[in-house]
Design an enzyme around this catalytic site. Structure first.
Site, mmCIF file in Angstrom:
data_model
loop_
_atom_site.group_PDB
_atom_site.id
_atom_site.type_symbol
_atom_site.label_atom_id
_atom_site.label_comp_id
_atom_site.label_asym_id
_atom_site.label_seq_id
_atom_site.Cartn_x
_atom_site.Cartn_y
_atom_site.Cartn_z
ATOM 1 N N ASN A 1 -2.096 -2.397 13.300
ATOM 2 C CA ASN A 1 -3.561 -2.315 13.242
ATOM 3 C C ASN A 1 -4.105 -1.084 13.969
ATOM 4 O OD1 ASN A 1 -3.223 -4.677 11.920
ATOM 5 N ND2 ASN A 1 -4.145 -5.996 13.489
ATOM 6 N N GLN B 1 -7.342 -2.198 4.296
ATOM 7 C CA GLN B 1 -6.361 -1.401 3.560
ATOM 8 C C GLN B 1 -7.020 -0.669 2.383
ATOM 9 O OE1 GLN B 1 -2.187 -2.688 3.165
ATOM 10 N NE2 GLN B 1 -2.643 -3.050 1.011
ATOM 11 N N HIS C 1 -39.899 21.835 -11.857
ATOM 12 C CA HIS C 1 -39.884 20.999 -13.083
ATOM 13 C C HIS C 1 -39.150 21.701 -14.226
ATOM 14 C CE1 HIS C 1 -43.150 18.585 -11.199
ATOM 15 N NE2 HIS C 1 -43.529 19.775 -10.751
ATOM 16 N N SER D 1 0.827 -1.220 0.000
ATOM 17 C CA SER D 1 0.000 0.000 0.000
ATOM 18 C C SER D 1 0.856 1.261 0.000
ATOM 19 C CB SER D 1 -0.939 -0.007 1.211
ATOM 20 O OG SER D 1 -0.196 -0.180 2.408
ATOM 21 N N LYS E 1 -17.904 30.028 -29.434
ATOM 22 C CA LYS E 1 -18.336 29.324 -28.217
ATOM 23 C C LYS E 1 -17.496 29.617 -27.000
ATOM 24 C CE LYS E 1 -20.116 25.285 -27.987
ATOM 25 N NZ LYS E 1 -19.646 23.906 -27.896
ATOM 26 N N SER F 1 -14.018 26.715 -27.935
ATOM 27 C CA SER F 1 -14.078 25.502 -28.730
ATOM 28 C C SER F 1 -12.925 25.516 -29.726
ATOM 29 C CB SER F 1 -15.409 25.438 -29.465
ATOM 30 O OG SER F 1 -15.290 24.587 -30.587
ATOM 31 N N GLU G 1 -19.366 22.424 -15.529
ATOM 32 C CA GLU G 1 -19.721 21.074 -15.982
ATOM 33 C C GLU G 1 -19.003 20.022 -15.145
ATOM 34 O OE1 GLU G 1 -18.656 22.472 -20.175
ATOM 35 O OE2 GLU G 1 -19.943 20.753 -20.548
ATOM 36 N N LYS H 1 -8.222 3.414 1.998
ATOM 37 C CA LYS H 1 -7.411 4.609 1.772
ATOM 38 C C LYS H 1 -7.613 5.268 0.422
ATOM 39 C CE LYS H 1 -4.305 2.792 5.010
ATOM 40 N NZ LYS H 1 -5.268 1.660 5.110
HETATM 41 N N1 ARG Z 1 -1.095 -1.254 5.297
HETATM 42 C C1 ARG Z 1 -2.014 -1.783 6.236
HETATM 43 C C2 ARG Z 1 -3.370 -1.121 6.070
HETATM 44 O O1 ARG Z 1 -3.410 -0.120 5.460
HETATM 45 C C3 ARG Z 1 -1.518 -1.544 7.634
HETATM 46 C C4 ARG Z 1 -1.996 -2.548 8.614
HETATM 47 C C5 ARG Z 1 -1.408 -3.861 8.363
HETATM 48 N N2 ARG Z 1 -1.749 -4.773 9.377
HETATM 49 C C6 ARG Z 1 -1.573 -6.083 9.214
HETATM 50 N N3 ARG Z 1 -1.936 -6.835 10.229
HETATM 51 N N4 ARG Z 1 -1.097 -6.597 8.141
HETATM 52 O O2 ARG Z 1 -4.396 -1.586 6.541
#
Ligand code: ARG
Length: 456
Positions: free
Chosen positions: A105, A317, A151, A18, A278, A272, A285, A320
């Site tokens: 975690n 994960q 409307h 990640s 234009k 344009s 938009e 994000k």
């Molecule tokens: N890159 C992980 C995430 O975004 C971090 C946590 C990873 N934890 C694990 N037990 N592998 O969730």
């Protein structure tokens, strides 16, 4: 006993990694780590000498990141591992103490909560700026008449100020939603460890205070699995982006030659490549088009979270990218909206001409009958007859003769003609929240008050 591991499959590594996107958590991760090591030292879990070393190392890592000199290794799975790896390179094995009493975690949940809080605050500031722009624009176009629509059919005339302020209140509610997001991120997850708590008597409240959290999460299992605050932010952003989309769509319509109500500044439009006459309202938009993308991010995250068993699962994960994309999309759109809306120029005559269509006074004629004692439903029918007759006879309402009026709607008298005088039926909307000038002035004062309160 040495434990040998096969090298990871490169495709798996790509899937699992990640770092390409969570690198932007780095500032929060560093801030968190500093608070964490200070807590470890205060709680006697690491020595003061270790603390000094770790602080110095984290500072060096921060400098590398800020100076764009930080080199990511292919083995760095995520930003948390990259920072710890680099820290250890800089300060030696002591770097390994950083992760005492912590798991990725609770660490990642904390980083994400910090980012959501920072960007909820950012969204609030940008929304406030747009609200200020709308209030200013309303002030400058207080008594400019235009048709109000239902409307997309001309319904009743309103003042442009009233129309613009309608958006002010929509964004005000967005502001309140982002406020709620701040509350939703107020409990510190850190200290929950992998899921069950940690084997040290840490001081979570100390870390919470250092990082600006109001308190700590009550339950470690909840702490590491909770992404509600991401949903809350995405939901607030989806509604806000939808408001921007509605505003953008109106500007697209209004700036068309058919409407001709307003013109978008050159800086926010394009020509344009083919048709020299234009001027395209591209910015408006794109405001119109971005909302479903944000809504899709929200729906996507609901998909990720649905059915997840407690506690941490790698699925998390996937919170994000939708979050980061939404932050970028929303903040860009809000910035553009403020600038573009602030630079609109309106065509007073054109709007007034559209609002002068007498047929849009039909409701007011009906109300005149009501004041003469005719039940509203009956009055409605009579006026429909009057309108139909005028159309059939090819003339505006005010050209109907008193004799014709007597035949079509007997209770109508000379007041009918007064009412059709331009503007009369705008100024008759005297109820609270209505479009009469006195009410719009009142509304504008409330809007100013809201802005003052929010900026105080
Ligand atoms: N890159 C992980 C995430 O975004 C971090 C946590 C990873 N934890 C694990 N037990 N592998 O969730």
């Amino acid at each position: 006993m040495a434990r040998f591991r096969d090298p990871q499959d490169p495709l798996f590594r790509t899937l699992n990694s990640s770092i390409a996107f969570d690198y932007r958590l780095a500032p929060y991760d560093l801030e968190q780590s500093l608070a964490h090591v200070r807590m470890l030292a205060r709680s006697g879990i690491i020595s003061d000498a270790d603390l000094t070393t770790l602080e110095r190392g984290l500072d060096a890592v921060r400098e590398e990141i800020e100076g764009d000199r930080f080199a990511v290794n292919p083995e760095d799975e995520d930003v948390h591992m990259a920072i710890e790896r680099r820290l250890t390179e800089i300060v030696g094995p002591v770097g390994g103490k950083l992760h005492t009493a912590r798991s990725r975690n609770d660490q990642v949940a904390t980083d994400v909560a910090m980012l959501v809080r920072a960007h909820s605050l950012g969204a609030k500031e940008l929304v406030l700026e747009l609200m200020g722009t709308l209030a200013g624009l309303a002030e400058r176009h207080l008594d400019w008449r235009m048709p109000g629509y239902t409307h997309l059919q001309r319904a009743q005339p309103v003042y442009l100020s009233h129309h613009l302020l309608a958006y002010f209140w929509k964004f005000r509610r967005d502001l309140q939603r982002f406020n709620f997001c701040m509350t939703a991120t107020d409990d510190l997850p850190l200290g929950a460890g992998a899921l069950a708590g940690v084997n040290f008597d840490t001081s979570r409240m100390y870390v919470a205070q250092e990082l600006g959290f109001g308190g700590i999460s009550e339950n470690s299992l909840d702490a590491v699995s909770n992404r509600d605050f991401v949903l809350d932010y995405l939901a607030a952003a989806a509604t806000c982006a939808t408001h921007l989309s509605q505003l953008g769509a109106e500007i697209v319509l209004w700036s068309s030659q058919e409407f001709g109500f307003c013109e978008v500044a050159d800086a926010f439009s394009s020509g344009s490549s083919l048709m020299p006459q234009k001027k395209n309202p591209d910015a408006a938009e794109l405001l119109r088009a971005k909302a479903p993308r944000v809504v899709g991010r929200l729906a996507g995250l609901y998909g990720v979270l649905h059915g997840l068993p407690l506690t941490y699962n790698k699925d998390l994960q996937e919170d994000k990218e939708p979050l980061f994309d939404t932050v970028d999309t929303l903040e860009l759109c809000l910035r553009v909206a403020s600038e573009m809306v602030g630079g609109l120029t309106f065509d007073r005559e054109r709007m007034a001409a559209a609002a002068a269509d007498e047929f849009i006074a039909a409701t007011d004629v009906a109300d005149l009958l009501v004041r003469r004692g005719v039940p509203f439903r009956e009055a409605h029918g009579m006026v429909a007859g009057v309108v139909r007759a005028a159309i059939d006879r090819g003339k505006p309402l005010s050209d109907l003769t008193p004799d014709e009026l007597r035949e079509l709607a007997p209770p109508l008298d000379g007041e009918f003609y007064d009412l059709l005088e331009q503007g009369a039926w705008l100024e008759s909307k005297i109820s609270e929240g209505g479009t009469s000038l006195a009410r719009v002035r009142e509304q504008l004062a409330h809007a100013r008050h809201v802005l003052d309160e929010a900026q105080a």
